[in-house]
Design a protein around this motif. Structure first.
Motif, short mmCIF file in Angstrom:
data_model
loop_
_atom_site.label_atom_id
_atom_site.label_comp_id
_atom_site.label_asym_id
_atom_site.label_seq_id
_atom_site.Cartn_x
_atom_site.Cartn_y
_atom_site.Cartn_z
N GLY A 55 0.83 -1.19 0.00
CA GLY A 55 0.00 0.00 0.00
C GLY A 55 0.86 1.25 0.00
O GLY A 55 2.11 1.19 0.00
N PRO A 56 0.22 2.42 0.06
CA PRO A 56 0.98 3.69 0.05
C PRO A 56 1.86 3.87 1.29
O PRO A 56 2.86 4.58 1.24
CB PRO A 56 -0.10 4.76 -0.04
N ASP A 57 1.49 3.18 2.38
CA ASP A 57 2.28 3.33 3.60
C ASP A 57 3.42 2.31 3.69
O ASP A 57 4.12 2.26 4.70
CB ASP A 57 1.36 3.22 4.83
N GLY A 58 3.61 1.49 2.66
CA GLY A 58 4.70 0.51 2.66
C GLY A 58 4.31 -0.82 3.25
O GLY A 58 5.09 -1.77 3.19
N LYS A 59 3.15 -0.90 3.86
CA LYS A 59 2.68 -2.16 4.43
C LYS A 59 1.92 -2.94 3.35
O LYS A 59 1.43 -2.34 2.40
CB LYS A 59 1.74 -1.90 5.61
N PRO A 60 1.83 -4.27 3.49
CA PRO A 60 1.06 -5.04 2.51
C PRO A 60 -0.40 -4.56 2.49
O PRO A 60 -0.96 -4.19 3.51
CB PRO A 60 1.14 -6.48 3.02
N LYS A 61 -0.97 -4.55 1.29
CA LYS A 61 -2.34 -4.11 1.14
C LYS A 61 -3.29 -5.11 1.80
O LYS A 61 -3.04 -6.30 1.81
CB LYS A 61 -2.73 -4.01 -0.34
N THR A 62 -4.35 -4.56 2.35
CA THR A 62 -5.37 -5.44 2.94
C THR A 62 -6.22 -6.01 1.82
O THR A 62 -6.18 -5.53 0.67
CB THR A 62 -6.27 -4.66 3.91
#
Length: 190
Positions: A55-62
């Motif tokens: 995602g945009p925050d660098g975490k995997p997308k939900t």
């Protein structure tokens, strides 16, 4: 609760009932085309957790983010298909109008047979070459076709016929040696 003796299933230390991702309402799959479904299956079933979309925050997308992205892509694809369809319809309408104009101007009259055109009316040849061609064409049209003959024999069939011929000749030679003058049918029966 777990329903059976107080047991409940967990994932990552959280009860499955508490996880928001699994309690979401099912998606409306009408908005998703086959390519999107294939991509989703690849990501969730065969990805093995590797190369998860970030995602945009660098975490995997939900799951929700991925599904929203798939639906957005699907809608963009449908809009593109609709625009192409409209463009095709506009081009067809323009071509139809051009054809109508050409028809009104009689620009296509030379390409169309006139009313009352009769295929059976014969035109006489103007010169000797045309006349010779017409005569040759008629002769070829009425010339007799070749009749079907015996089919070509295979190598095995030819060998079998030759073997039979040689056997018959050998039987006749043996008869002559013995001085017999009987019929071939008597010898063939033995």
């Amino acid at each position: 609760g777990g329903g059976e003796g107080g047991l409940s299933l967990t994932h990552g230390g959280k009860s499955l009932e508490e996880l928001d991702e699994l309690n979401e309402a099912p998606l409306n799959m009408d908005d998703v085309d086959e390519d999107m479904v294939a991509e989703m299956v690849k990501q969730y079933n065969f990805g093995g957790g590797k190369d998860e979309p970030l995602g945009p925050d660098g975490k995997p997308k939900t799951r929700k983010q991925v599904m929203e992205e798939i639906i957005a892509k699907s809608k963009a694809y449908k809009a593109l298909k609709q625009k192409q369809k409209e463009d095709d319809e506009a081009a067809t309408a323009a071509l139809d109008e051009e054809f109508r104009q050409l028809s009104r101007q009689k620009a296509l009259a030379g390409l169309v047979k006139p009313p009352g055109f009769n295929k059976g009316v014969k035109v006489k040849a103007d010169n000797a070459d045309d006349l010779a061609y017409d005569v040759a064409a008629r002769e070829l049209a009425f010339e007799s076709k070749g009749a079907a003959g015996d089919r070509t024999l295979t190598a095995e069939e030819l060998a079998e016929r030759e073997r039979q011929r040689l056997e018959k000749l050998e039987r006749e030679r043996l008869k002559r040696m013995r001085g017999e003058g009987g019929d071939d049918d008597e010898e063939d029966g033995q």
